[in-house]
Design a protein around this motif. Structure first.
Motif, mmCIF file in Angstrom:
data_model
loop_
_atom_site.group_PDB
_atom_site.id
_atom_site.type_symbol
_atom_site.label_atom_id
_atom_site.label_comp_id
_atom_site.label_asym_id
_atom_site.label_seq_id
_atom_site.Cartn_x
_atom_site.Cartn_y
_atom_site.Cartn_z
ATOM 1 N N LEU E 203 0.824 -1.218 0.000
ATOM 2 C CA LEU E 203 0.000 0.000 0.000
ATOM 3 C C LEU E 203 0.854 1.262 0.000
ATOM 4 N N GLN E 204 2.083 1.144 0.479
ATOM 5 C CA GLN E 204 2.963 2.309 0.517
ATOM 6 C C GLN E 204 3.739 2.472 -0.788
ATOM 7 N N ARG E 205 4.262 1.367 -1.325
ATOM 8 C CA ARG E 205 5.172 1.497 -2.469
ATOM 9 C C ARG E 205 4.469 1.392 -3.815
ATOM 10 N N PRO E 207 1.732 2.646 -5.073
ATOM 11 C CA PRO E 207 1.301 3.911 -5.681
ATOM 12 C C PRO E 207 2.466 4.766 -6.171
ATOM 13 N N LYS E 208 3.669 4.524 -5.662
ATOM 14 C CA LYS E 208 4.820 5.294 -6.121
ATOM 15 C C LYS E 208 5.545 4.542 -7.231
ATOM 16 N N VAL E 209 5.128 3.304 -7.489
ATOM 17 C CA VAL E 209 5.796 2.474 -8.488
ATOM 18 C C VAL E 209 5.056 2.522 -9.815
ATOM 19 N N ILE E 210 3.722 2.531 -9.801
ATOM 20 C CA ILE E 210 2.979 2.547 -11.057
ATOM 21 C C ILE E 210 2.150 3.811 -11.146
ATOM 22 N N GLY E 211 1.886 4.203 -12.391
ATOM 23 C CA GLY E 211 1.397 5.551 -12.630
ATOM 24 C C GLY E 211 -0.071 5.807 -12.373
ATOM 25 N N SER E 212 -0.922 4.798 -12.409
ATOM 26 C CA SER E 212 -2.357 5.035 -12.348
ATOM 27 C C SER E 212 -2.912 4.690 -10.979
ATOM 28 N N GLN E 213 -3.364 5.714 -10.257
ATOM 29 C CA GLN E 213 -3.893 5.461 -8.920
ATOM 30 C C GLN E 213 -5.206 4.704 -8.995
ATOM 31 N N SER E 214 -5.962 4.871 -10.075
ATOM 32 C CA SER E 214 -7.202 4.117 -10.258
ATOM 33 C C SER E 214 -6.892 2.625 -10.303
ATOM 34 N N LEU E 215 -5.841 2.271 -11.020
ATOM 35 C CA LEU E 215 -5.457 0.867 -11.124
ATOM 36 C C LEU E 215 -4.941 0.332 -9.796
ATOM 37 N N VAL E 216 -4.161 1.119 -9.087
ATOM 38 C CA VAL E 216 -3.667 0.678 -7.778
ATOM 39 C C VAL E 216 -4.841 0.353 -6.856
ATOM 40 N N SER E 217 -5.820 1.247 -6.798
ATOM 41 C CA SER E 217 -6.975 1.006 -5.940
ATOM 42 C C SER E 217 -7.721 -0.240 -6.403
ATOM 43 N N LEU E 236 4.513 -1.588 -13.863
ATOM 44 C CA LEU E 236 5.001 -2.372 -12.722
ATOM 45 C C LEU E 236 6.276 -3.114 -13.103
ATOM 46 N N ASP F 177 -12.037 6.472 -6.070
ATOM 47 C CA ASP F 177 -10.908 5.543 -5.916
ATOM 48 C C ASP F 177 -10.577 4.810 -7.207
ATOM 49 N N VAL F 209 -3.016 11.224 -9.905
ATOM 50 C CA VAL F 209 -3.897 10.165 -10.413
ATOM 51 C C VAL F 209 -3.335 9.554 -11.684
#
Lengths: 322, 322, 322, 322, 322, 322
Positions: E203-205, E207-217, E236, F177, F209
């Motif tokens: 959850l920490q890394r 979002p800083k590793v891949i560009g799309s926050q929508s995809l991370v969520s 990734l 999200d 985002v």
């Protein structure tokens, strides 16, 4: 108590054109956010039971802790009223400075212990620890937010302490801007004796309020009494008075002096001091430049400057509401 | 005033090889950034009118506010000269410590009011608020930056205040590293009386300079006078002297003592203290480790250590310029 | 020295069920991280030579600098032992408060100069500057980390200084929570005289420990002595005693008082004070709410609250180990 | 090249009253900070040799790297000119958008190797490591600051890359707001092959410019070529064109479109995007609210809103200079 | 496995003077922090059971998850070995690049479920919630710290994933610098299906590793599979290979290429990329300037620059250990 | 619409003892903060006009923009309702996942232009710029806070966009999200064409985002349309569907899947992802450890783990409300 604005006050603007009134009317009727974030009406009602709100001088309000028979123990009702009252004072244009003091024999004995013992019912009302912890978390955050309204109130708040100021009473006064006390005042960060780390502000604000971290740790870890003179020496209060009467009189004088100054200048000063406490000098400088790029264009600057240069005039200038 | 380096100083390095000189020459001729960021020449010229720059002792410069007939009111010219002079002092290898004091009857009456009244012309010179606010913003940032040169100057600056220190004068002295004053000195954060929130440093630096936030709010919101003894008690100044002469003499002594130490150590200390003020302890520790991984390899360390261990020698070691 | 837990202590839990013991056994045998991060055994061994670790009172440990013939100069061994001992104390459930003092004639003369002169061998042992700087960096970070174990130790640490406290001695005591000293104590941030910027904590922690930044700069740039009374006035220490005996006696009293309180409350208080020092008020409030959403459900709260309400009982409640 | 403002431009304000002109004159003559922070004159001179500055369209400037015979290697002169030109463009009211491209066969081969080899002379020109490291530090910071002027320039900058973009060329383009390239463009973070960690911006800005940290590490650690299509896929550029002509034509179109919008809106957008990159969402929201509390009162808002609502009018509104 | 340094390597320095050897000997014997923070010996032993450590090429190590019969489920032993091995690799001068891959049919099925069920015994082993929560907290922090050793290892780590990479397997690979995978690889942030928020890094890394926050969520909230191609598209991984053999071969090639570069440059690049991820551009620029003020003086820079300029030579330069 | 809880739901706890009920009753009656921060009642009423709130599946709510005849232009009423509805959903235990979509032909045309033109009345309703700017500031902050309720809502929100999503519509969806859209969807950051920098979230959230800062600048500075495919490629949406029906069906499926998981795990995941976005990895790790030291003791973990290990059971476990 109701603050009624004097219609003869020179700040009222009888020549306000019909057009301006109309557009203001449109604005108010349209804009619920506006009316909710700034009170246009001249009469704000402060219906409190645990607090007592009075007008101590023009533009100066006095908020008193008002459970004298309970040693001003801070119960749920008082907590909620603190949030409600300072939210309203923030927006009440009749108010420019607030004095926070207490009725009765002491400032406050701290949190009402009956509230504390009721915590047990939360602990046992849920079976699952995740659920009970979440309830606990939301309660703590809510209580914190209520006290933080004092810090967020744009009007300066002068805290006046007499006799005991214990536990949540200390959390409370660390949110004020200027503190004074009587000779017989004493302070006690009591929480550690109750089996908990203080969680409504003392551990966060006290180290930024007084200069010696050794003393802060001493007070918070031992829960010992600190008398008024030590409180003055360490900077927790900035002055000590013989009696409560002298203190209140000095507080009203100071409040009146501040209330006579430009509210644009006074509120800008408070907001930027709070901002600076938690930002680097460079960020603080940029913040005040963004603020003043607009505020230096206010009529208050010219009024103040002219008053300062006109030595023959001893009357302070009149400033419009803000 | 021109600082001329004494050619007989033991720091000069007559045995510097021709090769080294050559490469240094190449360096200087090639590298305009270098020459602009560090002054190699032995003579730096300080042509000032609002300030007076003199050499008070070897490696010690004295910068005096020098509009005694105008109560050292800080006008545009003085402001620009502060930026210019401290930029040069930062790079002048003849300078290791700076004393900032004032000529005439008082330290400073604050901003020159004629400057303040000229603000009006900006307000009325543009029709659109976006445009005039942008001009205002850039002006404030520029004035802030000029004072910040004192903080960015790697050489320690000792502020010496006598009599009145008002408004922008307080903004000015909060940028110095060590402050001292005379018995008759007094301080006044005047801006709120001018109708504005102080915007060139006091609201940002004063809370990080003195220990009691209650007192800071008191001073900034009431614009009251603080006398020298209260200034010492609260830590704004670290010593108080009977007369200006005594103060200046003590300042020169302190400056001379500091100037005799390794400039690598002294400047590293100042830089890391400023850095620590605005970073966590952990970040500050890493910063000083990155700094010292190089600086501990300096010859200054060995010179200092040997001098410290050789009790028979009372002469301080000579350090190369830095 | 070995801390042996008294089996008759009321905190022991003889009725611990077999099932609990079994699961605890499984836990310990499985979980090396657990056993490495918390000491379950009743006997922790503190084998030191440069330090002397004793038990001053129930739950109170005394760590003494113990190179009296070397003026308690801090050498490599002492440095490593500080890290080792405070790591163990952090996890030793027999320990709730620590007193840090020194044997012999003074607190500490600072870093052992023989260590400093050995730095030269590092400088010359590698040819390439990148390589030697990296070695230097890792050494400094390592020494910093060893002192930081005191700050990270969840148990409060009371620093007791008598006579000289110089250089690394100051770095050391700024990591403690509460400081006291004798009348004859004096403090000296010596590093600048050794040709370096102090790099194991003073420049980072001193400005957050005492209220006057002018004084901090003065001390760090001039390396002058500060006597005990100035140390008290500026807040570096919170009390001064006539003799070392009186100081130690007061320290043990204070430690015993703290040790009698709930360790959940005490450790939560220390952890949140350290957190608050480097975070905004808002972040600190959220942190303590996350901490207390759990900790307020501890039995310690009820025990403490009941003891506080039961005025007839003068015995402090007994708290389980934490 | 000299940008001369067309007197027939509808933005000129012939009806500007004499009073306004007068107060503006006073302002300019008084306020050197003003004139240094904002260019009032209609003619700004861009005398460059390593760069070529031309006007590509009304309000659109084109800055070309102009050492085509040297593969646009970035030497000292070009570096200084970048700082100088973008400082001027920031204040030149004739300029609203900038295109950064390169003359000749490629965008840039990176730092001029002769500069790199001259680093050796610094290393050997001083004997003491503290002194030579300080020179090095100041040089690096100076070069960084020169590139950062592009980011600080309030006018949007469109980077246009064709063929090779290597080393310092990549540092350079990461400071632009929007990037595009030709099919034959390729990018190479070359520094690791030169024996150093890139130190003028790539390691800091590239991770905030493109979405995949794995790819950033790959590029920076291997120094491999990335072709235009991968650059588009990973977001380093937002479009790819067949030829340099097509790219430049598209860039001018985009710049012209942006230049036709309100400069209050465009510059506010750039400033807030740069701010948001390094602050929390909450801080960014407060920042833009402080900005817009003033800027929403600009005439530009009304002009834009009316133009947007008046569908019959296809002419963009005319905005005053900003 | 033992890494033995080849005595014929040109990096050895047979002409190292006796004096240098002596001072190095003194250094090592004196300085336990030194020897604990940097391994001087030529033979470092990696005794592992859950991991398999081999040398894949000169200066290139391969760390394999090695519980193929347990689907490389990450149990306590593997976790501890990750911490231990990467701590050693950080200091092993034989190692310049690390490849992290897995033996057997898949990369990892995630945390060993038997570990998870053992959590129950902690929950029931203590009666008081404060005590059990503290144990839990320390366990989680310890497991986090073990994975963070990969990020803190100064040598670049290339993650190679084939087939399943689930739960803690994803936490693990987000700590690597560059990631690649096979066509049949898939990724799954499984924790939410286990009833917990992932707590050892994803959850920490992520979002800083891949560009799309929508995809991370999406990935973290649904626990769905992501196939290799989507992993490449979102950044990734930076490349996908047909077979594990091809992937490992490409990884060794990439590692060998990086290992041939200056370790001063490579490690400086990694350290500054990690620093930049969490700091503002301005702070990152100052950090790299502080780093390079020393590192640009390294012999590696000259070696690299000469090699780059000497086109006739295809051999990479030899760099000393770092 | 009223969410009525099914009394036959297996989550109800019929065996809840009388004592528990009693203490819960006491709790509710005492604790207004509690009831205001968490809705215990089974029926929450969502009376909206500009929004339409329905239950799309068990534990899944659908919030629809519902001014189809006005192109779902966001007026004051809709803005206030967004704040109100998501505040309630945050506390409604019937709700575990929210879908945000729009009725009619498009998602939203952005801010209602009649609101924008009313801004003029504010500008002209006050004479003094300080006063009108303060009103403006409070209005912007209020609108920002209303949208931020979506981000603060602990339940995941899935944004579903069809056709136009313009201006404030983009500000709105960046708070969700997970985002998905139809083939015919398009996005436009329109504000710059209205003469203002976007000030209710896009400039702050869009760069966090989507991965490419070049693209963000392009979109915000040109106000151009971005079609659905580019939106997917850049990561603004994570999937694209042929029709609105397919999208809504997929959204309900995804929401149902998430709603079937432990709410302790799901909400912990959302909260920690939002926290991580704005903190360093190290701070994020400590935050999740503080969260999980409690949450790992929840019954949800055991329920989930057992369900995951019991392959024969295809039913998801039932989780209590949270």
């Amino acid at each position: 108590f109701t603050s009624t604005r004097d219609p003869t006050s020179p700040n009222t603007c009888p020549s306000m054109s019909v057009a301006t009134k109309l557009s203001r009317h449109l604005l108010v009727s349209r804009c619920s956010s506006y009316s909710s974030s700034r009170l246009m009406s001249n009469t704000t009602t402060y219906n409190c039971t645990a607090l007592n709100v009075t007008k101590a001088a023009p533009y100066v309000f006095n908020v008193e802790l008002n459970r004298p028979n309970k040693m001003n123990a801070i119960n749920k009702a008082m907590w909620e009223e603190v949030g409600d009252v300072f939210n309203k004072l923030d927006r009440d244009q009749e108010c420019r400075v607030v004095i926070l003091s207490a009725a009765g024999k002491m400032f406050s004995s701290g949190i009402d212990l009956s509230d504390l013992s009721q915590l047990a019912s939360i602990v046992y009302s849920e079976d699952d620890i995740a659920r009970k912890s979440m309830i606990m978390y939301q309660n703590i955050r809510h209580l914190q937010d209520l006290f933080t309204t004092i810090e967020k109130c744009k009007k300066p708040v002068i805290g006046c302490v007499h006799s005991a100021c214990v536990g949540a009473g200390v959390d409370l006064i660390t949110t004020t801007d200027i503190r004074m006390c009587t000779m017989d005042a004493w302070f006690c960060v009591k929480e550690v004796d109750m089996g908990l780390a203080a969680d409504v502000g003392t551990l966060q604000r006290l180290p930024k309020v007084i200069g010696s971290q050794s003393l802060v740790s001493d007070l918070c870890l031992t829960a010992r009494r600190m008398e008024s003179q030590e409180a003055e020496r360490c900077g927790l209060v900035s002055s000590v008075f013989q009696t409560k009467e002298e203190m209140m009189s000095a507080a009203v004088d100071m409040a009146t002096m501040i209330a006579a100054k430009s509210p644009v200048a006074v509120q800008g000063t408070k907001l930027n001091l709070v901002y600076s406490r938690e930002h680097s000098v460079e960020e603080g400088l940029d913040e005040v430049a963004k603020w003043n790029m607009t505020m230096l264009q206010s009529e208050d600057l010219m009024k103040s400057a002219m008053a300062a240069m006109d030595k023959s005039n001893t009357e302070p200038p009149e400033f419009a509401e803000f």
